[in-house]
Motif scaffolding. Structure first.
Motif, short mmCIF file in Angstrom:
data_model
loop_
_atom_site.label_atom_id
_atom_site.label_comp_id
_atom_site.label_asym_id
_atom_site.label_seq_id
_atom_site.Cartn_x
_atom_site.Cartn_y
_atom_site.Cartn_z
N LEU A 1 -10.03 7.60 2.95
CA LEU A 1 -10.06 6.18 3.29
C LEU A 1 -11.49 5.76 3.57
O LEU A 1 -12.18 6.37 4.38
CB LEU A 1 -9.18 5.91 4.51
N LEU A 2 -11.93 4.73 2.86
CA LEU A 2 -13.26 4.16 3.08
C LEU A 2 -13.07 2.74 3.59
O LEU A 2 -12.19 2.02 3.12
CB LEU A 2 -14.07 4.14 1.79
N LEU B 1 0.81 -1.22 0.00
CA LEU B 1 0.00 0.00 0.00
C LEU B 1 0.84 1.27 0.00
O LEU B 1 0.60 2.19 -0.80
CB LEU B 1 -0.97 -0.02 1.19
N GLU B 2 1.83 1.34 0.86
CA GLU B 2 2.66 2.54 0.93
C GLU B 2 3.45 2.74 -0.37
O GLU B 2 3.55 3.86 -0.89
CB GLU B 2 3.60 2.48 2.13
N GLU B 3 3.97 1.66 -0.92
CA GLU B 3 4.70 1.73 -2.19
C GLU B 3 3.77 2.21 -3.31
O GLU B 3 4.17 3.00 -4.17
CB GLU B 3 5.28 0.36 -2.53
N CYS B 4 2.55 1.75 -3.30
CA CYS B 4 1.55 2.16 -4.29
C CYS B 4 1.29 3.66 -4.19
O CYS B 4 1.30 4.37 -5.20
CB CYS B 4 0.27 1.37 -4.07
N LEU C 1 -5.75 -1.54 7.00
CA LEU C 1 -6.61 -0.42 7.43
C LEU C 1 -5.84 0.56 8.29
O LEU C 1 -5.92 1.78 8.08
CB LEU C 1 -7.84 -0.94 8.17
N GLU C 2 -5.05 0.06 9.23
CA GLU C 2 -4.27 0.95 10.09
C GLU C 2 -3.23 1.72 9.28
O GLU C 2 -3.01 2.91 9.50
CB GLU C 2 -3.58 0.15 11.21
N LYS D 1 -2.83 5.82 8.67
CA LYS D 1 -1.55 6.54 8.81
C LYS D 1 -1.24 7.34 7.54
O LYS D 1 -0.87 8.51 7.61
CB LYS D 1 -0.43 5.54 9.10
N LEU D 2 -1.41 6.70 6.39
CA LEU D 2 -1.15 7.36 5.11
C LEU D 2 -2.09 8.54 4.92
O LEU D 2 -1.69 9.60 4.43
CB LEU D 2 -1.27 6.37 3.96
#
Length: 78
Positions: free
Chosen positions: A63-64, A19-22, A48-49, A53-54
């Motif tokens: 965020l949904l 997710l963070e890389e995306c 989700l956590e 944070k992102l």
């Protein structure tokens, strides 16, 4: 000159590792989207956590959270 507004929808299910890389990849693109929407499809890992944070660190992220896992297509529709 026409300006095009771009939004990105990320259907996320147990994607904590990516997710963070995306998000970083999207934010390094030529046209940075006005809005990035992460739809968490009831993940069982820490996606989700991480999404929270992102979202807190990036003003263009929403965020949904889906309460029931329904698959990528339903997450995108949501």
């Amino acid at each position: 000159m026409n300006t095009i507004s771009v939004s990105v929808i990320i259907a996320s299910f147990n994607s904590e590792m990516y997710l963070e890389e995306c998000i970083n990849s999207i934010n390094q693109s030529k046209k940075i989207p006005e809005q990035i929407i992460i739809v968490d499809d009831s993940s069982t890992d820490n996606s989700l956590e991480l999404g929270k944070k992102l979202r807190n660190n990036n003003k263009n992220i929403s965020l949904l959270e889906m309460k029931k896992n329904s698959g990528a297509a339903e997450a995108r529709k949501y």
